[in-house]
Design a protein around this motif. Structure first.
Motif, mmCIF file in Angstrom:
data_model
loop_
_atom_site.group_PDB
_atom_site.id
_atom_site.type_symbol
_atom_site.label_atom_id
_atom_site.label_comp_id
_atom_site.label_asym_id
_atom_site.label_seq_id
_atom_site.Cartn_x
_atom_site.Cartn_y
_atom_site.Cartn_z
ATOM 1 N N ASP A 41 2.058 3.026 3.328
ATOM 2 C CA ASP A 41 1.107 4.094 3.001
ATOM 3 C C ASP A 41 1.863 5.352 2.587
ATOM 4 O OD1 ASP A 41 -1.326 5.331 2.565
ATOM 5 O OD2 ASP A 41 -1.732 5.749 4.669
ATOM 6 N N HIS B 278 1.371 5.390 -2.045
ATOM 7 C CA HIS B 278 0.961 6.434 -3.001
ATOM 8 C C HIS B 278 2.271 7.098 -3.456
ATOM 9 C CE1 HIS B 278 -3.257 6.545 -1.168
ATOM 10 N NE2 HIS B 278 -2.560 5.966 -0.213
ATOM 11 N N LYS C 224 -0.538 3.733 -6.052
ATOM 12 C CA LYS C 224 -1.864 4.187 -6.453
ATOM 13 C C LYS C 224 -1.766 5.485 -7.226
ATOM 14 C CE LYS C 224 -3.333 2.394 -1.986
ATOM 15 N NZ LYS C 224 -3.942 1.124 -2.341
ATOM 16 N N HIS D 205 0.856 -1.204 0.000
ATOM 17 C CA HIS D 205 0.000 0.000 0.000
ATOM 18 C C HIS D 205 0.883 1.242 0.000
ATOM 19 C CE1 HIS D 205 -3.791 2.177 1.529
ATOM 20 N NE2 HIS D 205 -2.873 3.112 1.311
ATOM 21 N N HIS E 130 -9.955 1.649 1.061
ATOM 22 C CA HIS E 130 -9.504 2.394 2.238
ATOM 23 C C HIS E 130 -10.730 2.453 3.154
ATOM 24 C CE1 HIS E 130 -6.115 3.839 -0.156
ATOM 25 N NE2 HIS E 130 -5.683 4.601 0.826
ATOM 26 N N HIS F 190 -6.172 0.185 6.237
ATOM 27 C CA HIS F 190 -6.311 1.016 7.450
ATOM 28 C C HIS F 190 -6.941 0.264 8.623
ATOM 29 C CE1 HIS F 190 -4.672 4.792 6.128
ATOM 30 N NE2 HIS F 190 -5.348 4.715 5.005
HETATM 31 ZN ZN ZN Z 1 -3.469 5.085 1.454
#
Ligand code: ZN
Length: 405
Positions: A309, A70, A137, A68, A235, A258
């Motif tokens: 994350d 970004h 992502k 996960h 999410h 999460h």
């Molecule tokens: Zn995220």
């Protein structure tokens, strides 16, 4: 034919779907980029004319995966970080120009080259930390063309860290009037269809929360993604309990992210659906959220993975070893559970059968660590203990330095 023998290993970690096996006095044989053998040194098949890598008694594991992240964005939110730590509210931060939308503005303004450069720097830091496969992502443009641009930048990457790209429905564009919201989702769904047809993404993810997408919208987007053959992610249950994690289980989502606000029966449903729980301790730390209740998920039989994350606002880190430290200290996971969370279970969240383990046929991605006991890695806070990183049988990091080839 290229052959690499990693020999003189102290502890060798062999994660499976169920447990972390530890073998002492081991070697790993990689032929043409794939693992042929990983186990006791005395049982290693003979391999004439092979290159040799002396582990000098170090701990050796499969390379880590980050399920996960970004990774493609522009701009800095350091100002917001400082304000939040002084107790300023979300609205005050927004008024000071912070929040996701400040990243959207900077990302839209950045050139392809600038975005690719930022991506490369983040991938370098992941690699130096022992990661060779990362999810990334889209989600910081919010227009159909812009989201496709971000996915194209990801697919053009030639970095040794492989990418698993996900189309993220991040937040509704706030410049839209309420009646424009559904037509806007329609145009993003058209972009998702294009992305799936051109193989620019392997998964779709929806941010379901207050201020993001509603549960009904999330169901609609995920159902569309499923009909396109994409993996589903959500999410879910980060700030408020929405029921999105139960929806994820119902739709057979690959992963749910999460889970700080978990419902009472949700872990059993996620376990039954085989949905991976991607827990993100960096975000819980930065935002001072309650720690995800990893023990409850593990005790219900869920696969629990850990992710950075990595993002500019709520979790600016590329360190999976730091996530292991937080998971063990704050979430009471065992060291073995944390290792499974960044290897086999993380790879499973990405549907990467060849990654996160060292059984014959796995990709020859291994890390030699500056440690002799696997529990030292989560114990050693903030260290960068990856000494050597091998990708498909090639050494890409040696003595903590990127080797350019
Ligand atoms: Zn995220």
């Amino acid at each position: 034919m290229s052959t690499l023998l990693v020999e003189n290993i102290g502890e060798l970690l062999l994660p499976t779907d169920r447990e972390l096996a530890v073998v002492n006095g081991a070697s790993v044989l990689i032929v043409d980029g794939k693992v042929v053998f990983a186990g006791l040194a005395a049982q290693t098949p003979t391999a004439p004319h092979c290159a040799r890598l002396d582990a000098e008694g170090r701990l050796v594991s499969p390379a880590l995966c980050d399920p996960h992240a970004h990774l493609v964005f522009a701009g800095s939110r350091a100002h917001e970080f400082d304000l939040r730590n002084q107790g300023k509210s979300y609205l005050e931060i927004q008024a000071a120009g912070g929040g996701i939308l400040s990243t959207v503005k900077a990302t839209r303004a950045a050139s392809d080259g600038e975005l690719a450069d930022g991506l490369r720097q983040r991938l370098d830091r992941l690699l130096l930390g022992g990661v060779t496969l990362a999810e990334s992502k889209s989600g910081y443009d919010l227009t159909p063309e812009g989201e496709l641009r971000l996915l194209r930048i990801l697919s053009a990457s030639t970095h040794p860290v492989s990418l698993a790209p996900t189309f993220l429905f991040h937040v509704p564009d706030p410049s839209l009037a309420p009646k424009q919201r559904q037509p806007w989702i329609d145009t993003l769904l058209e972009a998702l269809t294009q992305a799936a047809h051109h193989k620019l993404c392997h998964a779709v993810d929806v941010y379901c929360d207050e201020g993001a997408f509603t549960l009904d919208e999330t169901r609609r987007i995920l159902t569309a993604g499923k009909s396109l053959g994409l993996l589903l992610r959500v999410h879910a249950e980060q700030f408020t309990h929405t029921g999105a994690a139960d929806l994820a289980a119902e739709l057979g989502a690959r992963s749910v992210e999460h889970l700080e606000q978990l419902g009472p029966n949700t872990p059993a449903r996620l376990a039954a659906a085989g949905t991976v729980c991607n827990l993100l301790p960096g975000a819980a730390l930065t935002l001072r959220l309650p720690w995800p209740d990893a023990r409850r998920m593990l005790d219900a039989g869920c696969r629990v993975a850990l992710g950075t994350d990595c993002n500019p606002g709520s979790s600016l880190t590329e360190s999976q070893t730091l996530m292991m430290s937080l998971a063990t200290t704050m979430m009471r996971m065992t060291a073995a559970e944390a290792w499974l969370g960044v290897t086999r279970h993380a790879a499973h969240a990405l549907a990467a059968d060849e990654a996160g383990h060292l059984a014959p046929g796995a990709r020859g991605d291994v890390v030699l660590w500056d440690a002799t006991d696997h529990r030292e890695i989560p114990q050693h806070l903030g260290a960068s203990p990856a000494h050597t990183v091998v990708v498909a049988g090639r050494i890409v990091v040696a003595n903590h330095q990127r080797v350019t080839r």
